[in-house]
Design an enzyme around this catalytic site. Structure first.
Site, mmCIF file in Angstrom:
data_model
loop_
_atom_site.group_PDB
_atom_site.id
_atom_site.type_symbol
_atom_site.label_atom_id
_atom_site.label_comp_id
_atom_site.label_asym_id
_atom_site.label_seq_id
_atom_site.Cartn_x
_atom_site.Cartn_y
_atom_site.Cartn_z
ATOM 1 C CG PHE A 106 -0.233 -2.992 0.124
ATOM 2 C CD1 PHE A 106 -1.404 -3.648 0.470
ATOM 3 C CD2 PHE A 106 0.849 -3.075 0.993
ATOM 4 C CE1 PHE A 106 -1.512 -4.368 1.655
ATOM 5 C CE2 PHE A 106 0.758 -3.784 2.177
ATOM 6 C CZ PHE A 106 -0.425 -4.437 2.509
ATOM 7 C CE LYS A 107 -0.452 -2.910 5.345
ATOM 8 N NZ LYS A 107 0.139 -3.103 6.676
ATOM 9 C CG ASP A 108 -1.580 5.041 0.057
ATOM 10 O OD1 ASP A 108 -1.781 5.469 1.207
ATOM 11 O OD2 ASP A 108 -0.519 5.230 -0.563
ATOM 12 C CB THR A 139 -1.527 -0.497 8.767
ATOM 13 O OG1 THR A 139 -1.500 -1.724 8.060
ATOM 14 C CG2 THR A 139 -2.958 -0.226 9.217
#
Length: 432
Positions: A106-108, A139
């Site tokens: 999701f951190k993309d 991260t």
């Protein structure tokens, strides 16, 4: 738009300073001075809009005073180059798959937005920017790949030795170029503490231009609100209330969801689901907020004993603990409970990673106690990123996506560092 410190609302800075500095001098997190409210008309037409069209409106509402319309579109277009599909797992329960980006996590979203925004804000800077990142897993890989090759920026990633999955490590230790990985003899909270100390060290900041790409930085945090709007837009309109369950470690992701809610998205309730690092669930159930030493688990990206974004949760609800506890419920689960859930859901034909499993379990427990909801849990990373854990739990052999398999072929290159800020400071001082 000005941005204030959560430790002192009277201390306010520009967008550029908030993004480049990352952390306020008093160690507070930056927050927008006001949260814009989107119109009911916009909310009602969400199902007819594309992901990018939603992004233009949401990001524009926050940043239109500081960026041109063209820059906002450029930011959103650079960020939203992949989908975040909503997948039905069972009746009224949906998985928001946030693992379809470059590093399958999701951190993309936040990392790509952050790198692009920094490049826009630093066009006139002659000084090289050093991005300091503490990571418990995803991260590091997202930021490293988001900033890879960005001119004028060097990324330095601190990660806890032996506490990050092999695949996660490979995603940020094999890239080279402007990415450096430092292996710290400690836990994630130690890495995070050293990064914060560096930002507050006067000598270092006189010598170097330091910034952060952790979720403490508004440029990493704010864009995560976009996929809450998108997920809501794809839910069935059946009259049921909506709950989102977020597997939580540093609590930036759930804070982004609350930001979306404060902007007008009709989310009725949030579920903060954690592993046994349960500082926030304990608080939500009446205990005092008290940092703890982090405990290693199979959902390692959530192994955080002192969540940095907790002040943002309070700030979003006007620093009212009572309102926060009304709007957010906390649940925590052991490794054995997490494995049981992974096995149970696999029988229904869906494969969870250990973090998504915690989110799913939190959502199910909340919905069993509160009828009348449909819910979304965030599947924050591809199961292949935790292949050993998933294969052992489910007694199967995973086929890695090509992007992940390619990382495994890379040669790991790291430098070792003691859990000692003075040593880290000396390392940074030698960069110029």
């Amino acid at each position: 738009m000005k941005f204030y410190s959560t430790n002192n609302p009277l201390y306010q800075v520009s967008l550029a300073e908030a993004v480049i500095k990352g952390l306020a001098p008093d160690q507070g997190l930056y927050m927008p001075e006001r949260i814009p409210t989107l119109s009911n008309e916009f909310i009602e037409k969400l199902p007819d809009l594309s992901f990018r069209e939603i992004g233009y409106e949401v990001i524009g509402a926050i940043f239109s005073e500081d960026l041109t319309k063209e820059e906002i579109h450029e930011l959103v277009d650079h960020t939203l180059t992949f989908d975040a599909p909503l997948v039905k797992v069972e009746e009224d329960v949906f998985s928001l798959e946030l693992f379809h980006g470059p590093t399958l996590a999701f951190k993309d979203f936040g990392a790509r937005f952050c790198s692009k925004l920094m490049s826009l804000l630093l066009t006139d800077s002659e000084k090289k920017v050093r991005v300091l990142v503490a990571t418990s897993g995803d991260t590091g890989s997202a930021v490293a790949n988001g900033f890879l090759g960005v001119e004028g920026v060097e990324v330095i990633i601190l990660f806890p030795k032996g506490k990050v999955s092999e695949l996660q490590e490979k995603q940020f230790t094999t890239l080279g170029k402007n990415i450096t990985a430092l292996e710290v003899d400690g836990v994630f909270d130690d890495c995070q503490t050293m990064v914060k100390q560096a930002f507050l060290d006067q000598e270092l900041n006189e010598k170097l231009l330091l910034t952060s790409a952790n979720s403490i930085n508004i440029a990493r945090w704010i864009p995560q609100a976009l996929y809450y709007f998108y997920a809501y837009s794809r839910l069935p309109k059946n009259g049921k209330k909506v709950a989102f369950a977020v597997p939580s470690g540093n609590f930036g992701n759930i804070a982004a969801g609350i930001l979306a809610q404060r902007m007008g998205l009709p989310i009725e309730h949030f579920v903060a689901a954690t592993n046994v690092n349960k500082v926030v669930p304990d608080f939500l159930r009446g205990a005092e907020f008290k940092a703890m030493a982090s405990i290693p688990t199979i959902s390692n990206s959530m192994d955080v004993g002192n969540p940095s974004n907790f002040p943002r949760l309070l700030a979003l609800y006007g620093n009212s603990e009572e309102t926060l506890k009304e709007q957010v419920s906390g649940y925590f689960y052991t490794d054995s409970e997490t494995v049981d859930v992974m096995q149970e859901v696999k029988k229904e034909g869906y494969t969870l990673d250990p973090h998504g499993a915690v989110g799913y379990k939190g959502l199910k427990d909340f919905m069993s106690e509160n009828p009348g909801y449909q819910g979304v849990f965030l599947e924050t990373a591809h199961p292949g990123k935790f292949r050993e854990t998933v294969e052992k739990a489910l007694d199967l052999k995973l086929t890695l996506p090509e992007r992940l398999a390619a990382f495994m072929e890379g040669k790991k290159k790291v430098e070792s560092l003691e859990n000692d800020f003075i040593e880290f400071k000396e390392y940074l001082k030698c960069l110029d």
